[in-house]
Scaffold this motif. Structure first.
Motif, PDB file in Angstrom:
ATOM      1  N   VAL A   1      53.054   9.144  12.731  1.00 63.47           N
ATOM      2  CA  VAL A   1      52.307  10.071  11.881  1.00 63.47           C
ATOM      3  C   VAL A   1      52.050  11.417  12.560  1.00 63.47           C
ATOM      4  N   ALA A   2      51.777  11.396  13.853  1.00 64.39           N
ATOM      5  CA  ALA A   2      51.458  12.648  14.544  1.00 64.39           C
ATOM      6  C   ALA A   2      52.645  13.603  14.526  1.00 64.39           C
ATOM      7  N   LYS A   3      52.344  14.886  14.445  1.00 65.70           N
ATOM      8  CA  LYS A   3      53.361  15.912  14.628  1.00 65.70           C
ATOM      9  C   LYS A   3      53.368  16.414  16.064  1.00 65.70           C
ATOM     10  N   ARG A   4      52.292  16.079  16.782  1.00 71.98           N
ATOM     11  CA  ARG A   4      52.131  16.633  18.122  1.00 71.98           C
ATOM     12  C   ARG A   4      51.316  15.677  18.970  1.00 71.98           C
ATOM     13  N   ILE A   5      51.737  15.478  20.198  1.00 75.36           N
ATOM     14  CA  ILE A   5      51.003  14.670  21.165  1.00 75.36           C
ATOM     15  C   ILE A   5      50.498  15.577  22.272  1.00 75.36           C
ATOM     16  N   VAL A   6      49.192  15.498  22.512  1.00 73.14           N
ATOM     17  CA  VAL A   6      48.586  16.224  23.632  1.00 73.14           C
ATOM     18  C   VAL A   6      48.038  15.178  24.589  1.00 73.14           C
ATOM     19  N   PHE A   7      48.569  15.153  25.800  1.00 80.85           N
ATOM     20  CA  PHE A   7      48.157  14.169  26.792  1.00 80.85           C
ATOM     21  C   PHE A   7      47.247  14.830  27.809  1.00 80.85           C
ATOM     22  N   MET A   8      46.050  14.242  27.975  1.00 76.02           N
ATOM     23  CA  MET A   8      45.063  14.789  28.907  1.00 76.02           C
ATOM     24  C   MET A   8      44.863  13.857  30.087  1.00 76.02           C
ATOM     25  N   ASP A   9      44.541  14.450  31.216  1.00 75.54           N
ATOM     26  CA  ASP A   9      44.152  13.680  32.387  1.00 75.54           C
ATOM     27  C   ASP A   9      43.304  14.587  33.268  1.00 75.54           C
ATOM     28  N   GLY A  10      42.188  14.061  33.731  1.00 69.79           N
ATOM     29  CA  GLY A  10      41.337  14.820  34.626  1.00 69.79           C
ATOM     30  C   GLY A  10      40.767  16.088  34.027  1.00 69.79           C
ATOM     31  N   GLY A  11      40.570  16.082  32.690  1.00 68.04           N
ATOM     32  CA  GLY A  11      39.954  17.237  32.050  1.00 68.04           C
ATOM     33  C   GLY A  11      40.881  18.377  31.716  1.00 68.04           C
TER      34      GLY A  11
ATOM     35  N   ASP B   1      52.163  18.519  26.278  1.00 69.25           N
ATOM     36  CA  ASP B   1      51.952  18.942  24.901  1.00 69.25           C
ATOM     37  C   ASP B   1      53.328  19.005  24.256  1.00 69.25           C
ATOM     38  N   SER B   2      53.649  18.002  23.447  1.00 73.01           N
ATOM     39  CA  SER B   2      55.009  17.934  22.924  1.00 73.01           C
ATOM     40  C   SER B   2      55.049  17.141  21.624  1.00 73.01           C
ATOM     41  N   THR B   3      56.225  16.999  21.073  1.00 74.10           N
ATOM     42  CA  THR B   3      56.409  16.187  19.875  1.00 74.10           C
ATOM     43  C   THR B   3      56.326  14.706  20.246  1.00 74.10           C
ATOM     44  N   PRO B   4      56.007  13.835  19.274  1.00 73.21           N
ATOM     45  CA  PRO B   4      56.018  12.403  19.576  1.00 73.21           C
ATOM     46  C   PRO B   4      57.363  11.920  20.100  1.00 73.21           C
ATOM     47  N   ARG B   5      58.453  12.416  19.517  1.00 72.66           N
ATOM     48  CA  ARG B   5      59.774  11.967  19.955  1.00 72.66           C
ATOM     49  C   ARG B   5      59.982  12.273  21.432  1.00 72.66           C
ATOM     50  N   ALA B   6      59.668  13.484  21.820  1.00 73.52           N
ATOM     51  CA  ALA B   6      59.871  13.875  23.216  1.00 73.52           C
ATOM     52  C   ALA B   6      58.918  13.131  24.145  1.00 73.52           C
ATOM     53  N   PHE B   7      57.677  12.995  23.733  1.00 74.77           N
ATOM     54  CA  PHE B   7      56.692  12.376  24.605  1.00 74.77           C
ATOM     55  C   PHE B   7      57.004  10.902  24.840  1.00 74.77           C
TER      56      PHE B   7
ATOM     57  N   ASP C   1      45.655  25.284  20.737  1.00 80.25           N
ATOM     58  CA  ASP C   1      45.718  25.770  19.363  1.00 80.25           C
ATOM     59  C   ASP C   1      45.948  24.588  18.432  1.00 80.25           C
ATOM     60  N   ILE C   2      45.275  24.593  17.285  1.00 82.44           N
ATOM     61  CA  ILE C   2      45.480  23.580  16.254  1.00 82.44           C
ATOM     62  C   ILE C   2      46.103  24.259  15.047  1.00 82.44           C
ATOM     63  N   ARG C   3      47.254  23.793  14.632  1.00 81.29           N
ATOM     64  CA  ARG C   3      47.978  24.420  13.541  1.00 81.29           C
ATOM     65  C   ARG C   3      47.669  23.735  12.211  1.00 81.29           C
ATOM     66  N   GLN C   4      47.597  24.525  11.162  1.00 81.19           N
ATOM     67  CA  GLN C   4      47.269  24.004   9.838  1.00 81.19           C
ATOM     68  C   GLN C   4      48.291  22.969   9.385  1.00 81.19           C
ATOM     69  N   GLY C   5      47.782  21.843   8.876  1.00 75.51           N
ATOM     70  CA  GLY C   5      48.644  20.787   8.358  1.00 75.51           C
ATOM     71  C   GLY C   5      49.160  19.827   9.401  1.00 75.51           C
ATOM     72  N   ASP C   6      48.914  20.106  10.668  1.00 76.86           N
ATOM     73  CA  ASP C   6      49.391  19.228  11.738  1.00 76.86           C
ATOM     74  C   ASP C   6      48.431  18.062  11.972  1.00 76.86           C
ATOM     75  N   VAL C   7      48.993  16.940  12.359  1.00 75.74           N
ATOM     76  CA  VAL C   7      48.216  15.839  12.906  1.00 75.74           C
ATOM     77  C   VAL C   7      48.463  15.847  14.409  1.00 75.74           C
ATOM     78  N   THR C   8      47.446  16.221  15.171  1.00 71.55           N
ATOM     79  CA  THR C   8      47.544  16.279  16.623  1.00 71.55           C
ATOM     80  C   THR C   8      46.800  15.094  17.202  1.00 71.55           C
ATOM     81  N   VAL C   9      47.477  14.292  18.003  1.00 70.78           N
ATOM     82  CA  VAL C   9      46.864  13.120  18.620  1.00 70.78           C
ATOM     83  C   VAL C   9      46.611  13.410  20.094  1.00 70.78           C
ATOM     84  N   LEU C  10      45.374  13.188  20.504  1.00 69.56           N
ATOM     85  CA  LEU C  10      44.987  13.307  21.906  1.00 69.56           C
ATOM     86  C   LEU C  10      45.112  11.952  22.579  1.00 69.56           C
ATOM     87  N   LEU C  11      45.928  11.872  23.598  1.00 70.37           N
ATOM     88  CA  LEU C  11      46.088  10.651  24.382  1.00 70.37           C
ATOM     89  C   LEU C  11      45.642  10.906  25.812  1.00 70.37           C
TER      90      LEU C  11
END
Length: 252
Positions: A206-216, A221-227, A23-33
């Motif tokens: 800047v990101a509000k959310r970090i989504v980390f992918m591996d192997g598809g 999926d967490s906050t930058p601070r936690a990640f 899900d992508i939330r309005q106003g969020d900056v989501t970074v895919l790593l």
């Protein structure tokens, strides 16, 4: 505001994305790593129908859903109106000025009258710091300026979400900062972004959310601070150790 459900994409026998939902939330900056080849860019391209996924659904909070595999041309066109896409390598028309690159899609695809499109284009170029470069052709602009034209083109259409695919990867280090500054300014204005990047400072600050992918698949999926402080998965810790040499001493 946007939901991707059960998306899968293969290239031949290689399944690049595996039953992924986000899900992508309005106003969020989501970074895919994630490591190279994990499916980040393919995910962006599937969302914008630049690649055709085999399965999955794209739906919006204000109503309407389309199937990735079977969406008709009109459905795809309606979806694309809600996205702006910023590519790695600018993808500008070499025979058009900066302003013309920004206005082309407005005039041709959206049928906006030229005078109105020009006004919108000038506003978008000013927003990325290029008001004095509207008559310059791409070969007269630095790589960073070309990428900022690409961002201006994306925001001119006033999309719901801007998709950014490694927008600084093709730039020399000294030009990276000017593009990141524009992205930070957009974030401060509440622009919704889904960005693939290896710029860790941007991801942290800047990101509000970090989504980390591996192997598809998404494995974190967490906050930058936690990640950045303590990722749950060993694969994410290995990734950070590779990109952040002092990661063992790192705190946020």
């Amino acid at each position: 505001m946007l939901r991707i459900s059960h998306l899968s994409k293969s290239f031949g026998s290689n399944q690049v994305i595996k039953d992924l939902s986000i899900d992508i939330r309005q106003g969020d900056v989501t970074v895919l790593l994630g490591p190279s080849g994990c499916g980040k860019t393919t995910l962006l391209r599937c969302i914008d129908f630049l690649e055709r996924a085999e399965s999955g659904t794209l739906s919006f909070a204000d109503g309407g859903a389309v199937e990735f595999a079977t969406a008709a041309k009109k459905e795809i066109a309606r979806c694309r109106r809600r996205f702006g896409f910023v590519f790695q390598n600018h993808n500008l028309f070499s025979n058009k000025t900066a302003l013309e690159n920004v206005t082309e899609g407005l005039i041709v695809a959206r049928r906006i009258p030229k005078p109105e499109a020009v006004a919108i284009g000038r506003e978008a170029l000013a927003r990325v710091g290029l008001a004095n470069r509207e008559d310059y052709y791409p070969n007269q602009l630095s790589g960073g300026q070309q990428q900022r034209v690409g961002i201006a083109r994306a925001i001119a259409a006033k999309p719901d979400v801007i998709l950014l695919d490694e927008p600084t990867s093709a730039l020399d280090p000294e030009l990276t900062g000017e593009v990141l500054d524009v992205m930070k300014a957009l974030a401060e204005d509440g622009v919704t972004m889904l960005a693939v990047t290896h710029e860790m400072t941007f991801a942290q600050d800047v990101a509000k959310r970090i989504v980390f992918m591996d192997g598809g698949v998404i494995i974190e999926d967490s906050t930058p601070r936690a990640f950045f402080a303590k990722p749950r998965e060993e694969r994410a810790r290995q990734f950070l150790k590779r990109l952040l040499p002092n990661y063992g001493e790192y705190t946020i």
